[in-house]
Design a protein around this motif. Sequence first.
Motif, PDB file in Angstrom:
ATOM      1  N   GLU A 107       0.870  -1.170   0.000  1.00 57.70           N
ATOM      2  CA  GLU A 107       0.000   0.000   0.000  1.00 57.70           C
ATOM      3  C   GLU A 107       0.906   1.219   0.000  1.00 57.70           C
ATOM      4  OE1 GLU A 107      -0.615  -2.011   2.946  1.00 57.70           O
ATOM      5  OE2 GLU A 107      -2.314  -3.129   2.198  1.00 57.70           O
ATOM      6  N   VAL A 108       0.516   2.235  -0.753  1.00 57.63           N
ATOM      7  CA  VAL A 108       1.267   3.476  -0.807  1.00 57.63           C
ATOM      8  C   VAL A 108       0.270   4.635  -0.760  1.00 57.63           C
ATOM      9  CG1 VAL A 108       1.356   3.474  -3.337  1.00 57.63           C
ATOM     10  CG2 VAL A 108       3.067   4.762  -2.045  1.00 57.63           C
ATOM     11  N   ARG A 109       0.652   5.685  -0.071  1.00 55.85           N
ATOM     12  CA  ARG A 109      -0.206   6.869  -0.004  1.00 55.85           C
ATOM     13  C   ARG A 109      -0.435   7.404  -1.416  1.00 55.85           C
ATOM     14  NH1 ARG A 109      -0.668   9.810   4.991  1.00 55.85           N
ATOM     15  NH2 ARG A 109      -1.026  11.656   3.710  1.00 55.85           N
ATOM     16  N   ALA A 110      -1.667   7.737  -1.708  1.00 53.09           N
ATOM     17  CA  ALA A 110      -2.009   8.266  -3.029  1.00 53.09           C
ATOM     18  C   ALA A 110      -1.278   9.577  -3.312  1.00 53.09           C
ATOM     19  CB  ALA A 110      -3.518   8.468  -3.138  1.00 53.09           C
ATOM     20  N   ARG A 131     -10.054   3.813   0.228  1.00 55.67           N
ATOM     21  CA  ARG A 131     -10.460   5.188   0.516  1.00 55.67           C
ATOM     22  C   ARG A 131     -10.244   5.517   1.999  1.00 55.67           C
ATOM     23  NH1 ARG A 131     -10.278   6.986  -4.298  1.00 55.67           N
ATOM     24  NH2 ARG A 131     -11.630   5.923  -5.758  1.00 55.67           N
ATOM     25  N   GLY A 132      -9.607   6.663   2.257  1.00 58.48           N
ATOM     26  CA  GLY A 132      -9.411   7.134   3.620  1.00 58.48           C
ATOM     27  C   GLY A 132      -8.588   6.211   4.498  1.00 58.48           C
ATOM     28  N   TYR A 133      -7.700   5.449   3.923  1.00 57.01           N
ATOM     29  CA  TYR A 133      -6.930   4.420   4.639  1.00 57.01           C
ATOM     30  C   TYR A 133      -6.023   5.014   5.723  1.00 57.01           C
ATOM     31  CZ  TYR A 133      -3.671   0.474   5.194  1.00 57.01           C
ATOM     32  OH  TYR A 133      -2.892  -0.538   5.689  1.00 57.01           O
ATOM     33  N   GLY A 137      -6.868  10.720   6.377  1.00 60.87           N
ATOM     34  CA  GLY A 137      -7.905  10.616   5.357  1.00 60.87           C
ATOM     35  C   GLY A 137      -7.417  10.383   3.942  1.00 60.87           C
ATOM     36  N   VAL A 138      -6.116  10.335   3.731  1.00 61.66           N
ATOM     37  CA  VAL A 138      -5.568  10.104   2.394  1.00 61.66           C
ATOM     38  C   VAL A 138      -5.813   8.647   1.997  1.00 61.66           C
ATOM     39  CG1 VAL A 138      -3.435  10.049   1.010  1.00 61.66           C
ATOM     40  CG2 VAL A 138      -3.850  11.929   2.607  1.00 61.66           C
TER      41      VAL A 138
END
Length: 154
Positions: A107-110, A131-133, A137-138
């Motif tokens: 997983e990587v921040r959008a 969504r909102g991971y 909230g990103v």
Amino acid sequence: MSFTLRPMRLDDIPAVGELEHSLFPIDAWPLHMFFEEFSQPETRHYLVAEVEGSLVGYAGVMSMATTADIQTIGVLPECEGRGIGTAMLTELLAEACRRGALEVMLEVRADNGRARSLYELFGFEQIHTRRGYYRDGVDAQVMRLQLAHQRTEP
């Protein structure tokens, strides 16, 4: 800048924890998580990057059966762009292969374009969005690399 990669040692964990809190203040792992991860060498592999004896990066992978998961990669901002993240990811993928993984997930921040670009360079593809991971909230982009048809460096 010359750097060295080596396996993480138990006595590295406090410094890794400090680096984690510096790099990821909103989503930093608590120190006990690094100790828990380190205590599972049958499924985990962690390494650190050093420059002149100082810790400048760390990374880890979890491998279970045919799937591996990049748990974390962090590099001091002043050391980015010098191949440290690439070298650590290359080593994590090689370790995943040694442990029999056929695919690697992460997983990587959008909003982390630099990290996403690195992963795409290695052939990772986005397969899902959470969504909102993250605590702020990103969204997280879930990415996958099929190892059966992929080399372990860009």
